[in-house]
Scaffold this motif. Structure first.
Motif, PDB file in Angstrom:
ATOM      1  N   GLY A 190       0.722  -1.751   0.236  1.00 12.48           N
ATOM      2  CA  GLY A 190      -0.163  -0.090  -0.295  1.00 12.48           C
ATOM      3  C   GLY A 190       0.874   1.337   0.222  1.00 12.48           C
ATOM      4  N   GLY A 191       1.960   0.909   0.288  1.00 13.02           N
ATOM      5  CA  GLY A 191       2.712   2.858   0.635  1.00 13.02           C
ATOM      6  C   GLY A 191       2.655   3.675   0.950  1.00 13.02           C
ATOM      7  N   ARG A 192       1.642   4.721   0.429  1.00 14.76           N
ATOM      8  CA  ARG A 192       1.588   5.810   0.665  1.00 14.76           C
ATOM      9  C   ARG A 192      -0.081   5.955   0.824  1.00 14.76           C
ATOM     10  NH1 ARG A 192       5.004   9.271  -3.494  1.00 14.76           N
ATOM     11  NH2 ARG A 192       4.701   8.018  -4.628  1.00 14.76           N
ATOM     12  N   THR A 193      -0.528   4.386   0.745  1.00 19.74           N
ATOM     13  CA  THR A 193      -1.982   4.530   1.374  1.00 19.74           C
ATOM     14  C   THR A 193      -1.479   3.325   2.454  1.00 19.74           C
ATOM     15  OG1 THR A 193      -2.415   2.530  -0.075  1.00 19.74           O
ATOM     16  CG2 THR A 193      -2.862   4.876  -0.845  1.00 19.74           C
ATOM     17  N   TRP A 194      -2.768   3.325   3.230  1.00 26.22           N
ATOM     18  CA  TRP A 194      -1.948   2.640   4.533  1.00 26.22           C
ATOM     19  C   TRP A 194      -3.619   2.987   5.756  1.00 26.22           C
ATOM     20  CZ3 TRP A 194       1.888   3.886   8.967  1.00 26.22           C
ATOM     21  CH2 TRP A 194       2.315   3.136   9.385  1.00 26.22           C
ATOM     22  N   THR A 195      -4.460   2.326   5.281  1.00 20.40           N
ATOM     23  CA  THR A 195      -5.672   1.765   5.727  1.00 20.40           C
ATOM     24  C   THR A 195      -5.282   0.945   7.752  1.00 20.40           C
ATOM     25  OG1 THR A 195      -6.902   1.291   3.931  1.00 20.40           O
ATOM     26  CG2 THR A 195      -7.945   0.696   5.973  1.00 20.40           C
ATOM     27  N   ASP A 196      -5.060   1.785   8.454  1.00 23.84           N
ATOM     28  CA  ASP A 196      -4.919   1.708   9.634  1.00 23.84           C
ATOM     29  C   ASP A 196      -6.735   1.108  10.461  1.00 23.84           C
ATOM     30  OD1 ASP A 196      -3.507   0.225  11.605  1.00 23.84           O
ATOM     31  OD2 ASP A 196      -1.797   2.137  11.165  1.00 23.84           O
ATOM     32  N   THR A 197      -6.178   1.541  11.993  1.00 27.25           N
ATOM     33  CA  THR A 197      -7.782   1.375  12.833  1.00 27.25           C
ATOM     34  C   THR A 197      -7.186   2.505  14.040  1.00 27.25           C
ATOM     35  OG1 THR A 197      -6.460  -0.030  13.823  1.00 27.25           O
ATOM     36  CG2 THR A 197      -9.266  -0.583  12.376  1.00 27.25           C
ATOM     37  N   TYR A 198      -7.886   3.200  14.077  1.00 25.34           N
ATOM     38  CA  TYR A 198      -7.401   4.657  15.883  1.00 25.34           C
ATOM     39  C   TYR A 198      -8.772   4.480  16.671  1.00 25.34           C
ATOM     40  CZ  TYR A 198      -6.495   8.092  18.216  1.00 25.34           C
ATOM     41  OH  TYR A 198      -6.224   9.492  18.956  1.00 25.34           O
ATOM     42  N   LEU A 199      -9.095   3.891  17.483  1.00 22.18           N
ATOM     43  CA  LEU A 199     -10.236   3.909  18.486  1.00 22.18           C
ATOM     44  C   LEU A 199     -10.609   3.356  18.318  1.00 22.18           C
ATOM     45  CD1 LEU A 199     -10.650   8.085  19.294  1.00 22.18           C
ATOM     46  CD2 LEU A 199      -8.920   6.494  20.540  1.00 22.18           C
ATOM     47  N   GLY A 200     -10.255   2.385  17.737  1.00 19.92           N
ATOM     48  CA  GLY A 200     -11.242   1.053  16.965  1.00 19.92           C
ATOM     49  C   GLY A 200     -11.894   1.624  15.575  1.00 19.92           C
ATOM     50  N   GLN A 201     -11.497   2.356  15.268  1.00 21.32           N
ATOM     51  CA  GLN A 201     -12.379   2.728  13.716  1.00 21.32           C
ATOM     52  C   GLN A 201     -10.888   3.312  12.807  1.00 21.32           C
ATOM     53  OE1 GLN A 201     -15.460   5.663  13.570  1.00 21.32           O
ATOM     54  NE2 GLN A 201     -15.423   6.474  14.909  1.00 21.32           N
ATOM     55  N   GLY A 204     -11.866   0.847   2.812  1.00 20.07           N
ATOM     56  CA  GLY A 204     -10.025   0.883   3.263  1.00 20.07           C
ATOM     57  C   GLY A 204      -9.732   1.225   1.586  1.00 20.07           C
ATOM     58  N   THR A 205      -8.596   1.868   1.613  1.00 25.00           N
ATOM     59  CA  THR A 205      -7.630   1.780   0.496  1.00 25.00           C
ATOM     60  C   THR A 205      -6.906   0.445   0.364  1.00 25.00           C
ATOM     61  OG1 THR A 205      -5.701   2.378   1.901  1.00 25.00           O
ATOM     62  CG2 THR A 205      -7.250   4.237   0.614  1.00 25.00           C
ATOM     63  N   VAL A 206      -6.804  -0.593   1.141  1.00 23.44           N
ATOM     64  CA  VAL A 206      -6.092  -1.401   1.192  1.00 23.44           C
ATOM     65  C   VAL A 206      -7.424  -2.292   0.628  1.00 23.44           C
ATOM     66  CG1 VAL A 206      -6.882  -2.399   3.598  1.00 23.44           C
ATOM     67  CG2 VAL A 206      -4.720  -3.253   2.450  1.00 23.44           C
ATOM     68  N   SER A 207      -8.469  -2.551   0.276  1.00 24.94           N
ATOM     69  CA  SER A 207      -9.246  -3.406  -0.117  1.00 24.94           C
ATOM     70  C   SER A 207      -9.262  -3.233  -1.290  1.00 24.94           C
ATOM     71  CB  SER A 207     -11.041  -3.147   0.634  1.00 24.94           C
ATOM     72  OG  SER A 207     -11.569  -1.743  -0.144  1.00 24.94           O
ATOM     73  N   LEU A 208      -8.558  -1.979  -1.803  1.00 22.69           N
ATOM     74  CA  LEU A 208      -8.315  -2.224  -4.005  1.00 22.69           C
ATOM     75  C   LEU A 208      -7.157  -2.737  -3.488  1.00 22.69           C
ATOM     76  CD1 LEU A 208      -9.435  -1.239  -6.576  1.00 22.69           C
ATOM     77  CD2 LEU A 208      -8.378   0.605  -5.686  1.00 22.69           C
ATOM     78  N   LEU A 209      -6.164  -3.172  -2.745  1.00 24.75           N
ATOM     79  CA  LEU A 209      -4.705  -3.168  -3.669  1.00 24.75           C
ATOM     80  C   LEU A 209      -4.847  -4.690  -2.741  1.00 24.75           C
ATOM     81  CD1 LEU A 209      -2.098  -1.226  -3.421  1.00 24.75           C
ATOM     82  CD2 LEU A 209      -3.426  -0.403  -2.243  1.00 24.75           C
ATOM     83  N   LYS A 210      -5.504  -4.919  -2.590  1.00 31.12           N
ATOM     84  CA  LYS A 210      -5.721  -6.697  -2.621  1.00 31.12           C
ATOM     85  C   LYS A 210      -6.748  -7.152  -3.629  1.00 31.12           C
ATOM     86  CE  LYS A 210      -5.580  -7.194   3.241  1.00 31.12           C
ATOM     87  NZ  LYS A 210      -6.950  -7.470   3.915  1.00 31.12           N
ATOM     88  N   ALA A 211      -7.073  -6.557  -4.306  1.00 32.29           N
ATOM     89  CA  ALA A 211      -8.395  -7.294  -4.770  1.00 32.29           C
ATOM     90  C   ALA A 211      -7.069  -6.983  -5.939  1.00 32.29           C
ATOM     91  CB  ALA A 211      -8.947  -6.011  -5.135  1.00 32.29           C
ATOM     92  N   ILE A 212      -6.237  -5.999  -6.342  1.00 30.69           N
ATOM     93  CA  ILE A 212      -5.770  -5.826  -7.646  1.00 30.69           C
ATOM     94  C   ILE A 212      -4.799  -6.825  -7.331  1.00 30.69           C
ATOM     95  CG2 ILE A 212      -4.113  -4.842  -9.060  1.00 30.69           C
ATOM     96  CD1 ILE A 212      -5.389  -2.372  -7.924  1.00 30.69           C
ATOM     97  N   LEU A 213      -3.712  -7.021  -6.059  1.00 29.70           N
ATOM     98  CA  LEU A 213      -3.238  -8.067  -5.768  1.00 29.70           C
ATOM     99  C   LEU A 213      -3.258  -9.393  -6.079  1.00 29.70           C
ATOM    100  CD1 LEU A 213      -0.402  -7.813  -5.430  1.00 29.70           C
ATOM    101  CD2 LEU A 213      -0.754  -8.388  -2.352  1.00 29.70           C
ATOM    102  N   THR A 214      -4.414 -10.431  -5.591  1.00 31.77           N
ATOM    103  CA  THR A 214      -4.933 -10.750  -5.745  1.00 31.77           C
ATOM    104  C   THR A 214      -5.393 -11.480  -7.217  1.00 31.77           C
ATOM    105  OG1 THR A 214      -6.466 -11.196  -3.904  1.00 31.77           O
ATOM    106  CG2 THR A 214      -7.391 -12.863  -5.130  1.00 31.77           C
ATOM    107  N   GLU A 215      -5.332 -11.311  -7.861  1.00 34.70           N
ATOM    108  CA  GLU A 215      -5.531 -11.243  -9.006  1.00 34.70           C
ATOM    109  C   GLU A 215      -4.174 -11.470 -10.114  1.00 34.70           C
ATOM    110  OE1 GLU A 215      -7.858  -8.736 -11.829  1.00 34.70           O
ATOM    111  OE2 GLU A 215      -6.868 -10.027 -14.050  1.00 34.70           O
ATOM    112  N   ALA A 216      -3.257 -10.385  -9.408  1.00 35.76           N
ATOM    113  CA  ALA A 216      -1.684 -10.318  -9.783  1.00 35.76           C
ATOM    114  C   ALA A 216      -1.251 -11.242  -9.561  1.00 35.76           C
ATOM    115  CB  ALA A 216      -1.572  -9.186  -9.421  1.00 35.76           C
TER     116      ALA A 216
END
Ligand SMILES: Cc1cc2nc3c(=O)[nH]c(=O)nc-3n(C[C@H](O)[C@H](O)[C@H](O)COP(=O)(O)OP(=O)(O)OC[C@H]3O[C@@H](n4cnc5c(N)ncnc54)[C@H](O)[C@@H]3O)c2cc1C
Length: 510
Positions: A96-107, A261-273
């Motif tokens: 993800g690099g400069r995209t980074w889905t994380d959590t804070y205060l459970g969100q 989160g942006t990670v959901s897009l990254l994962k989808a592309i990566l799965t196909e790649a």
């Protein structure tokens, strides 16, 4: 300040040691750091399998892609479609690099890139392709803007109507032809040359706004590095042109987010790649020798392939040893930097105010823009001030209270992208002359080494859209034609959740 826990020199020090530059006042970091130390082979589905270093078994690749950000994973997918075997080397312990889905205060929070838009055809096409659900923020109820003697609250529609009047002449001098084709920024190079030397400060000076008017614009013009002198007028104008030559389009690009989160897009592309992905593998050198390229990690592992795509930020190129050395244009761009320096993104736990607001501050303030964009979300804030130390809770609290005197800050988490050695800045915003003097050259391959990344995109450079575009280009995939872009953007607008876009405030890419 009443705090639920203190702003944590401890977690700040851990972050400095890890080189991540992230300050988290409450998050348990030890688990993360432990994982970061391991050498890990990760399957495309994301399952990590600990493996000993085994360079011998990792040599049969057609292409090595360095960097698993959006550009790198997109390039890997395009190469896979061409039947190529790809090794994807990533320095961090995550994609993800400069995209980074994380959590804070459970969100769910985004520490990097967050918003996507129907006006951005490459990224929106990917979201559509993988059926990634999109949500719209709720828009703001209050807008707080700087005045000559403090801050004043406005109705957002009223505030933006005035900003629209002020910003429009910024870009429109009766001539739109210089970005006649905004996805081909040098199509009218003859005309662009006349403007490319201007900084945003130069344009403010030309327009001679009254001080009380100019101060309403400098949170935007200084966002690209802390001073309005850093950013090129042509970069902001190109975004304005991409957004349809109007303020509403430009402001609206901070409306929609991938729900998971942006990670959901990254994962989808990566799965196909489905590349062989190796995390925790920072690349130290790239050596070309006859028909092969050898890539060596800091740990001394080496991998060989006929071709390499460097999908790392331009600001990072200078930290990698290239043999033969990088061409002059690449070195100049990396040394001067294209990614915006000094930027930190913070998420604030504010008890008060609890409503949805956006606040802008004038150039030089430690916080450029902050706001709560959805009900119950923490407040997001951006800083581009070089001396603002997000590890110091007192500085953070003072900056917030300067804008919102009644604010009650309970805690915060922050990431300093400038201090992050694998980013050395945030998204791209070119400096004067970089478009006409460097852009074309730094897109060119260096022998068998190609370059990809949102920083060198033709269109939405500095955005996720640009990263996708650039990944496709570097991998030799098919880029969109002007007609396809027109069709995609109008169809995408219809599919996006319908909201009143006048209530959204552009933070541009940042
Ligand atoms: C705070 C912030 C807010 C933003 N907001 C938005 C937004 O709202 N909307 C939007 O569209 N865009 C936004 N952006 C910009 C957007 O996130 C980027 O333009 C885009 O993600 C860049 O993707 P990339 O693949 O080109 O680069 P990156 O995502 O940086 O990927 C490069 C990868 O290379 C890796 N790497 C670096 N050095 C090495 C090495 N030596 N060896 C191996 N790997 C290495 C990095 O770890 C990284 O994973 C924002 C960015 C930031 C930081």
């Amino acid at each position: 300040m009443s705090t639920r826990n203190d702003h944590g020199a401890i977690s700040a020090n851990e972050d400095a040691a890890s080189g991540s530059g992230r300050t988290a006042s409450r998050l348990p970091r030890r688990t993360l750091l432990k994982a970061a130390g391991a050498t890990t082979l990760v399957t495309a589905a994301g399952a990590a399998v600990a493996r000993p270093a085994a360079a011998a078994e990792l040599k049969d690749f057609d292409v090595i892609v360095v960097g698993a950000g959006l550009a790198g994973v997109t390039a890997a997918r395009e190469l896979k479609a061409q039947g190529k075997r790809v090794l994807l080397l990533e320095a961090r312990n995550r994609i993800g690099g400069r995209t980074w889905t994380d959590t804070y205060l459970g969100q769910q929070i985004e520490r990097g890139g967050a918003w996507v838009d129907p006006l951005q055809p490459y990224v929106w096409r990917e979201l559509t392709r993988y059926k990634v659900p999109i949500v719209a923020d709720a828009g703001v109820e209050r807008s707080i803007l700087p005045t000559l003697d403090g801050f004043q609250e406005y109705d957002p529609a009223e505030a933006y109507a005035r900003q629209k009047e002020l910003f429009t002449p910024f870009f429109e001098d009766g001539n739109r032809e210089y970005f006649e084709r905004p996805y081909e920024p040098l199509y009218r190079e003859d005309l662009v040359r006349r403007h490319d030397g201007f900084s945003l400060r130069d344009r403010l000076d030309q327009l001679t706004y009254a001080p009380e008017e100019e101060i309403r614009l400098t949170s935007t013009t200084s966002l690209y590095g802390g001073s309005s002198k850093r950013g090129a007028l042509t970069h902001l104008t190109q975004w304005w042109a991409l957004a349809g030559w109007n303020f509403d389009g430009f402001h609206g690009v901070n409306t929609y987010r991938p729900k998971d989160g942006t990670v959901s897009l990254l994962k989808a592309i990566l799965t196909e790649a489905a590349p062989t992905l190796r995390l925790n593998s920072p690349v130290a050198s790239v050596e070309q020798d006859g028909s092969r390229v050898r890539v060596v990690t800091r740990a001394g592992e080496h991998f060989v392939a006929p071709e390499v795509i460097m999908a790392v930020p331009v600001n990072v190129w200078k930290t990698i040893r290239f043999t033969p050395a990088l061409p002059e244009a690449h070195l100049t761009a990396s040394t001067a930097g294209i990614g915006v320096p000094h930027e930190k993104k913070l998420w604030l736990d504010l008890k008060q105010p609890a409503d949805r607001f956006v606040a802008e501050a004038p150039e030089g303030h430690p916080i450029c823009i902050m706001g709560r964009f959805d009900v119950g979300q923490p407040v997001v804030a951006f800083s581009v001030k070089d001396t603002f130390d997000v590890r110091d809770g007192r500085q953070v609290e003072a900056a917030v209270k300067d804008i919102l005197p009644d604010a009650e800050l309970l805690g915060y988490t922050a990431h300093d992208w400038h201090a992050d050695e694998f980013a050395l800045g945030v998204g791209a915003f070119r400096q004067p002359f970089q478009l006409t003097r460097l852009h074309r050259d730094i897109q060119k391959p260096h022998g068998r080494v190609k370059f990809a990344g949102g920083d060198i995109a033709d269109g939405w450079s500095g955005y996720m859209d640009g990263a996708v575009e650039s990944g496709i280009r570097a991998a030799g995939g098919k880029l969109l034609t002007a007609t396809e872009i027109k069709h995609l953007t109008s169809a995408a607008a219809l599919r996006a959740p319908q909201v009143d876009r006048r209530l959204y405030r552009s933070m541009s890419a940042f």
